[in-house]
Motif scaffolding. Structure first.
Motif, PDB file in Angstrom:
ATOM      1  N   ILE A  88      -8.526  -8.510   8.061  1.00 19.30           N
ATOM      2  CA  ILE A  88      -7.846  -9.339   7.069  1.00 19.30           C
ATOM      3  C   ILE A  88      -8.897  -9.871   6.102  1.00 19.30           C
ATOM      4  CG2 ILE A  88      -6.443 -11.402   6.690  1.00 19.30           C
ATOM      5  CD1 ILE A  88      -5.368 -11.057   9.528  1.00 19.30           C
ATOM      6  N   VAL A  89      -8.735  -9.539   4.828  1.00 14.35           N
ATOM      7  CA  VAL A  89      -9.692  -9.978   3.816  1.00 14.35           C
ATOM      8  C   VAL A  89      -9.042 -11.062   2.973  1.00 14.35           C
ATOM      9  CG1 VAL A  89     -11.314  -9.190   2.050  1.00 14.35           C
ATOM     10  CG2 VAL A  89     -10.451  -7.569   3.740  1.00 14.35           C
ATOM     11  N   VAL A  90      -9.735 -12.195   2.841  1.00 14.98           N
ATOM     12  CA  VAL A  90      -9.193 -13.300   2.052  1.00 14.98           C
ATOM     13  C   VAL A  90     -10.179 -13.684   0.961  1.00 14.98           C
ATOM     14  CG1 VAL A  90      -7.805 -14.177   3.965  1.00 14.98           C
ATOM     15  CG2 VAL A  90     -10.117 -15.024   3.645  1.00 14.98           C
ATOM     16  N   ASP A  91      -9.660 -14.316  -0.105  1.00 11.78           N
ATOM     17  CA  ASP A  91     -10.556 -14.728  -1.189  1.00 11.78           C
ATOM     18  C   ASP A  91     -10.719 -16.251  -1.191  1.00 11.78           C
ATOM     19  OD1 ASP A  91      -8.326 -14.479  -4.126  1.00 11.78           O
ATOM     20  OD2 ASP A  91      -8.333 -15.860  -2.422  1.00 11.78           O
ATOM     21  N   SER A  92     -11.474 -16.748  -2.158  1.00 10.97           N
ATOM     22  CA  SER A  92     -11.791 -18.179  -2.139  1.00 10.97           C
ATOM     23  C   SER A  92     -10.603 -19.041  -2.549  1.00 10.97           C
ATOM     24  CB  SER A  92     -13.002 -18.484  -3.027  1.00 10.97           C
ATOM     25  OG  SER A  92     -12.953 -17.728  -4.200  1.00 10.97           O
ATOM     26  N   HIS A  93      -9.498 -18.419  -2.974  1.00 13.83           N
ATOM     27  CA  HIS A  93      -8.301 -19.202  -3.317  1.00 13.83           C
ATOM     28  C   HIS A  93      -7.273 -19.181  -2.193  1.00 13.83           C
ATOM     29  CE1 HIS A  93     -10.084 -19.067  -7.262  1.00 13.83           C
ATOM     30  NE2 HIS A  93     -10.073 -17.754  -7.220  1.00 13.83           N
ATOM     31  N   GLY A  94      -7.639 -18.597  -1.059  1.00 12.51           N
ATOM     32  CA  GLY A  94      -6.700 -18.535   0.059  1.00 12.51           C
ATOM     33  C   GLY A  94      -5.724 -17.381  -0.026  1.00 12.51           C
ATOM     34  N   ASN A  95      -5.936 -16.439  -0.969  1.00 14.98           N
ATOM     35  CA  ASN A  95      -5.095 -15.248  -1.035  1.00 14.98           C
ATOM     36  C   ASN A  95      -5.543 -14.234  -0.002  1.00 14.98           C
ATOM     37  OD1 ASN A  95      -3.515 -15.905  -3.395  1.00 14.98           O
ATOM     38  ND2 ASN A  95      -5.414 -15.579  -4.571  1.00 14.98           N
ATOM     39  N   ILE A  96      -4.552 -13.471   0.495  1.00 11.23           N
ATOM     40  CA  ILE A  96      -4.912 -12.309   1.300  1.00 11.23           C
ATOM     41  C   ILE A  96      -5.095 -11.160   0.317  1.00 11.23           C
ATOM     42  CG2 ILE A  96      -4.113 -10.663   3.046  1.00 11.23           C
ATOM     43  CD1 ILE A  96      -2.337 -12.953   4.143  1.00 11.23           C
ATOM     44  N   VAL A  97      -6.277 -10.564   0.294  1.00  7.64           N
ATOM     45  CA  VAL A  97      -6.540  -9.513  -0.681  1.00  7.64           C
ATOM     46  C   VAL A  97      -6.670  -8.137  -0.038  1.00  7.64           C
ATOM     47  CG1 VAL A  97      -7.525 -11.039  -2.415  1.00  7.64           C
ATOM     48  CG2 VAL A  97      -8.986 -10.062  -0.642  1.00  7.64           C
ATOM     49  N   GLY A  98      -6.498  -8.078   1.235  1.00  2.00           N
ATOM     50  CA  GLY A  98      -6.535  -6.766   1.903  1.00  2.00           C
ATOM     51  C   GLY A  98      -6.217  -6.936   3.363  1.00  2.00           C
ATOM     52  N   ILE A  99      -5.337  -6.081   3.853  1.00  2.72           N
ATOM     53  CA  ILE A  99      -5.094  -6.045   5.300  1.00  2.72           C
ATOM     54  C   ILE A  99      -5.066  -4.587   5.719  1.00  2.72           C
ATOM     55  CG2 ILE A  99      -3.457  -6.465   7.166  1.00  2.72           C
ATOM     56  CD1 ILE A  99      -2.588  -8.890   6.117  1.00  2.72           C
ATOM     57  N   GLN A 100      -5.657  -4.296   6.851  1.00  6.39           N
ATOM     58  CA  GLN A 100      -5.516  -2.962   7.420  1.00  6.39           C
ATOM     59  C   GLN A 100      -5.309  -3.106   8.908  1.00  6.39           C
ATOM     60  OE1 GLN A 100      -5.565  -0.159   5.637  1.00  6.39           O
ATOM     61  NE2 GLN A 100      -6.166   1.547   6.950  1.00  6.39           N
ATOM     62  N   LYS A 101      -4.236  -2.466   9.390  1.00  6.83           N
ATOM     63  CA  LYS A 101      -4.052  -2.370  10.830  1.00  6.83           C
ATOM     64  C   LYS A 101      -4.320  -0.919  11.200  1.00  6.83           C
ATOM     65  CE  LYS A 101      -0.680  -1.648  14.353  1.00  6.83           C
ATOM     66  NZ  LYS A 101      -1.153  -0.247  14.422  1.00  6.83           N
ATOM     67  N   SER A 102      -5.167  -0.696  12.176  1.00 11.99           N
ATOM     68  CA  SER A 102      -5.350   0.678  12.648  1.00 11.99           C
ATOM     69  C   SER A 102      -5.196   0.705  14.159  1.00 11.99           C
ATOM     70  CB  SER A 102      -6.702   1.227  12.202  1.00 11.99           C
ATOM     71  OG  SER A 102      -7.745   0.546  12.834  1.00 11.99           O
ATOM     72  N   GLY A 103      -5.046   1.894  14.702  1.00 10.97           N
ATOM     73  CA  GLY A 103      -4.829   2.032  16.136  1.00 10.97           C
ATOM     74  C   GLY A 103      -3.361   2.273  16.419  1.00 10.97           C
ATOM     75  N   GLU A 104      -3.094   2.818  17.597  1.00 13.53           N
ATOM     76  CA  GLU A 104      -1.735   3.255  17.908  1.00 13.53           C
ATOM     77  C   GLU A 104      -0.874   2.179  18.540  1.00 13.53           C
ATOM     78  OE1 GLU A 104      -3.162   7.896  18.435  1.00 13.53           O
ATOM     79  OE2 GLU A 104      -2.503   6.783  20.193  1.00 13.53           O
ATOM     80  N   GLY A 105      -1.411   0.955  18.674  1.00 20.91           N
ATOM     81  CA  GLY A 105      -0.627  -0.119  19.276  1.00 20.91           C
ATOM     82  C   GLY A 105       0.147  -0.884  18.218  1.00 20.91           C
ATOM     83  N   SER A 106       0.792  -1.970  18.641  1.00 21.85           N
ATOM     84  CA  SER A 106       1.561  -2.779  17.693  1.00 21.85           C
ATOM     85  C   SER A 106       1.121  -4.238  17.802  1.00 21.85           C
ATOM     86  CB  SER A 106       3.053  -2.677  18.025  1.00 21.85           C
ATOM     87  OG  SER A 106       3.293  -3.293  19.280  1.00 21.85           O
ATOM     88  N   ILE A 107       1.449  -5.008  16.763  1.00 25.30           N
ATOM     89  CA  ILE A 107       1.162  -6.451  16.805  1.00 25.30           C
ATOM     90  C   ILE A 107       2.445  -7.210  16.525  1.00 25.30           C
ATOM     91  CG2 ILE A 107      -1.275  -6.325  16.215  1.00 25.30           C
ATOM     92  CD1 ILE A 107      -0.575  -6.787  13.303  1.00 25.30           C
ATOM     93  N   THR A 108       2.574  -8.375  17.100  1.00 25.93           N
ATOM     94  CA  THR A 108       3.774  -9.179  16.875  1.00 25.93           C
ATOM     95  C   THR A 108       3.580 -10.024  15.626  1.00 25.93           C
ATOM     96  OG1 THR A 108       3.010 -11.110  18.099  1.00 25.93           O
ATOM     97  CG2 THR A 108       4.095  -9.374  19.377  1.00 25.93           C
ATOM     98  N   ARG A 109       4.687 -10.553  15.127  1.00 27.00           N
ATOM     99  CA  ARG A 109       4.635 -11.410  13.935  1.00 27.00           C
ATOM    100  C   ARG A 109       3.765 -12.635  14.213  1.00 27.00           C
ATOM    101  NH1 ARG A 109       9.576 -11.187  10.966  1.00 27.00           N
ATOM    102  NH2 ARG A 109       8.542 -12.766   9.688  1.00 27.00           N
ATOM    103  N   GLN A 110       3.937 -13.189  15.435  1.00 26.57           N
ATOM    104  CA  GLN A 110       3.147 -14.388  15.766  1.00 26.57           C
ATOM    105  C   GLN A 110       1.664 -14.073  15.810  1.00 26.57           C
ATOM    106  OE1 GLN A 110       5.933 -13.269  17.240  1.00 26.57           O
ATOM    107  NE2 GLN A 110       6.729 -14.792  18.693  1.00 26.57           N
ATOM    108  N   GLU A 111       1.332 -12.921  16.385  1.00 31.50           N
ATOM    109  CA  GLU A 111      -0.070 -12.544  16.473  1.00 31.50           C
ATOM    110  C   GLU A 111      -0.661 -12.398  15.071  1.00 31.50           C
ATOM    111  OE1 GLU A 111       0.453  -9.077  18.851  1.00 31.50           O
ATOM    112  OE2 GLU A 111      -0.037 -10.115  20.738  1.00 31.50           O
ATOM    113  N   LEU A 112       0.100 -11.791  14.171  1.00 28.57           N
ATOM    114  CA  LEU A 112      -0.380 -11.619  12.805  1.00 28.57           C
ATOM    115  C   LEU A 112      -0.609 -12.982  12.154  1.00 28.57           C
ATOM    116  CD1 LEU A 112      -1.100  -9.827  10.427  1.00 28.57           C
ATOM    117  CD2 LEU A 112       1.318  -9.801   9.782  1.00 28.57           C
ATOM    118  N   GLY A 113       0.353 -13.888  12.341  1.00 29.10           N
ATOM    119  CA  GLY A 113       0.240 -15.238  11.789  1.00 29.10           C
ATOM    120  C   GLY A 113      -1.021 -15.938  12.276  1.00 29.10           C
TER     121      GLY A 113
END
Lengths: 173, 261, 234
Positions: B211-236
């Motif tokens: 998860i890449v963030v900038d100095s204004h608190g924006n998310i400027v890049g996300i990459q999920k890799s791998g064959e598993g899954s993540i939950t909404r809570q985990e992402l949060g």
């Protein structure tokens, strides 16, 4: 503290610190009776297992004479046979953590009469198996501390007072 | 090399809340960043995260633009064979390509470099090449690459185009950096989420999330890799930690802290 | 007489550090003039199965240049012909030093990455490779070193800078063992046979300098706790 380089004298092929008989760094070359640790990487159907010992050739475990089957990725400990090809008296090491250290530091990990090994076990409660090829297996106890101690030994193998240093840094149990 | 099974990791973590290197779940390894180390580059940085070391160098060229009125920005990361016994030279494999694109994405989305100011005419202008080399590898090349790349861009100087050639001894005035970014990479092993995975942890993970963030608190890049899954809570949870890491960067860095944003 | 004021056999500033990487079995970092070169050694490991089980160890040397290593343009991502040739001559040179017979069926890999370049990268890489191989605990017959000799205004000089290489009359990289055997020899430009002899003499006379450089690099490493931090050193 003087450094001896390869070629300084006849028969010198590694780097030594003057006064210490063993080279500071030496890639492992198998010798008969050496205890080594390795990983099963292949099977020659019903004939033998091929074991990677992190050296310039893999060792062989003959299936004849084994009382248990091995599988790929199994970690085993054994002795190098006289023919330098076979691994004998093997035992499977289940679970635990496998770490690779420079082979030249292994004597320091063991210590005189096994004293350093005992010291580590006393501090962390871990059981360790040591391969002359630099592979060390450990299980039980405070493994993250055992790993840190091993890394400390590698960094300070050439410095006096290592045992005391480890006692001070990691404490006696 | 340190190797252990997924069961070993989970058993140790669940009983002690510690990883095999003694870290807690959201703890970074030691981070050191320096800039200005390669004199032949028009900007350079080097970052170490634990035992992973990435060097970044900027080279500037002048020529045709891909996009109208916007300088070119080309990002590449090389998994150098010097860094790990399993890295080989030759055409990049899917892992290498994904890594290059993931690192490119953050810098581009965040508009770290003011590319509009690097076009001298609608179709002609500067190209910023940001090239990274992994020199030593123990997992999490992404975060180290972002740190090294950010340092190199902060160190960047654009040579003046004279109309004929680039004068690499005379530079454009002012800064072309308009944003600062920071990457946090997580590994998910069964239901355990850890920050800044080592190589041995990465090979046990079913999912990896950067998860890449900038100095204004924006998310400027996300990459999920791998064959598993993540939950909404985990992402949060990961996003929260990533934002916190971004503001904690000064505490995390040792070494040349000029490299921080 | 020389652009940077050096004497005809004076070397540029040279710095060697060993053990700068964690993963590579052995490593070295060379700063020579404006050159900054990193060398990592892997092995001896088992040679790939495709290769016949050989009597001696196989040596693989890969010389690569970072795209930002030149003062001029951005470099290419794929190795150019020059890099391929340098890899080959370095491999052949190093084959003389490594006791390859100790590791039959094995493979040793020397990875060289030029981070910053300024003339004489191949001899600087050779020095780094020798140091990295010793750091890796690979059996070596003897240490070696190399210098790029050149011809400026009809005079043989040692250790060409990039400027001298571009403007001079010849570039002669030579690597030798400590005993004085030549293991790498190349030249371009026009040189007289006596001039080549002179270059070799001058290079051989620098033996003690390089012996000390290598010795001191290992002395520094072992004078304290082992510390493999390239970021501290570069």
């Amino acid at each position: 503290m003087r450094v001896v380089l390869p070629g300084d004298r006849e028969g010198i092929y590694y780097m030594y610190l003057e006064g210490i008989d063993v080279p500071m760094q030496q890639a492992y070359i198998p010798r008969p009776k050496d205890t080594v640790i390795g990983k099963v990487i292949a099977e020659k159907k019903n004939v033998a297992y091929i074991v990677d010992i992190s050296s310039f050739y893999a060792m062989t475990v003959l299936i004849k004479g084994l009382d248990t089957r091995l599988k790929q990725e199994d970690i085993i400990i054994g002795n190098v046979g006289d023919n330098l090809e076979n691994l004998e008296n093997i035992r499977v090491l289940k679970g635990g953590v496998l770490i690779e250290l420079p082979p030249s530091k292994i004597p320091r990990v063991i210590g005189t009469r096994g004293e350093m090994l005992k010291h580590i076990s006393n501090i962390t409660g871990s059981k360790l198996e040591i391969g002359k090829n630099g592979l060390v297996w450990m299980n039980g106890g405070k493994l993250h501390t055992t790993i840190k101690i091993l890394e400390t030994i590698v960094r300070r193998a050439h410095i006096r007072g290592l045992t005391d240093y480890i006692s001070k840094e990691f404490g006696e149990r | 090399m340190i190797e252990y099974s997924r069961e070993m990791f989970l058993e140790y973590y669940r009983s002690r809340k510690l990883r095999l290197d003694g870290r807690r779940a959201y703890e970074y390894r030691e981070i050191v960043v320096r800039k200005g180390i390669i004199a032949t580059a028009e900007g350079s940085g080097i970052a170490r995260v634990g035992d992973t070391v990435v060097i970044a160098g900027v080279k500037i060229e002048y020529g045709d633009l891909f996009e109208e009125a916007k300088g070119n920005f080309v990002v590449n990361i090389d998994l150098s064979p010097i860094a790990h016994q399993t890295f080989v030279s030759g055409p990049p494999d899917e892992r290498s390509i994904e890594l290059s694109r993931v690192v490119d994405r953050g810098f581009r989305s965040a508009e770290v470099v003011a590319l509009e100011r690097l076009a001298t005419e609608p179709k002609r202008g500067y190209t910023v090449y940001l090239d990274m080399y992994v020199l030593d590898y123990d997992g999490n090349a992404v975060d180290a690459a972002y740190l090294a790349g950010m340092a190199a861009l902060l160190d960047m100087k654009i040579p003046k185009y004279t109309g004929e050639t680039l004068d690499r001894s005379s530079y454009l005035e002012g800064s072309f950096i308009q944003n600062h970014i920071f990457s946090s990479t997580f590994a998910k092993i069964d239901d355990v989420i850890i920050l800044d995975p080592t190589h041995s942890e990465m090979i046990l993970a079913q999912s990896l999330v950067s998860i890449v963030v900038d100095s204004h608190g924006n998310i400027v890049g996300i990459q999920k890799s791998g064959e598993g899954s993540i939950t909404r809570q985990e992402l949060g949870e990961m996003i929260k930690i990533a934002l916190k890491n971004r503001s904690d960067i000064n505490k995390l860095l040792i070494g040349d802290t000029d490299a921080k944003g | 007489m020389r652009a940077d004021g050096r004497g005809i056999d004076e070397l540029r500033k040279l710095r060697l550090e060993v053990g700068v990487l964690k993963n590579a079995k052995g490593s070295a970092y060379v700063e020579w003039g404006m050159n900054k070169i990193l060398v990592g050694v892997y092995g001896p490991e088992e040679a790939p199965p495709a290769v016949e089980r050989a009597e001696r160890c196989i040596l693989k040397v890969e010389y690569r240049m970072a795209t930002f290593c030149s003062l001029e343009e951005h470099g290419k991502y794929t190795p150019n012909r020059r890099a391929v040739e340098i890899s080959k001559v370095l491999r052949e040179a190093l084959s003389n030093l490594i006791i390859l017979e100790n590791y039959p069926g094995g493979m040793i890999e020397v990875q060289i990455l030029v981070l910053q370049a300024e003339g004489g990268t191949r001899v600087a890489s050779f020095l780094g490779a020798v140091a990295a191989l010793i750091d890796a605990g690979i059996a070596i017959r003897d240490i070696g070193y190399g210098i790029s000799a050149g011809k400026i205004n009809n005079t043989i000089v040692l250790d060409l800078s990039k400027e001298e290489d571009n403007l001079g009359q010849g570039d002669i990289p030579i690597c030798v063992t400590r005993r004085g055997d030549i293991v790498l020899l190349q030249s371009d430009g026009k040189i007289q046979p006596e001039e080549l002899e002179r270059a070799i003499d001058m290079i051989i006379s620098k033996r003690d300098v390089f012996e000390n450089i290598i010795r001191e690099a290992f002395m520094r490493r072992y004078s304290k706790e082992l510390d493999s931090d390239l970021v501290k050193v570069i």
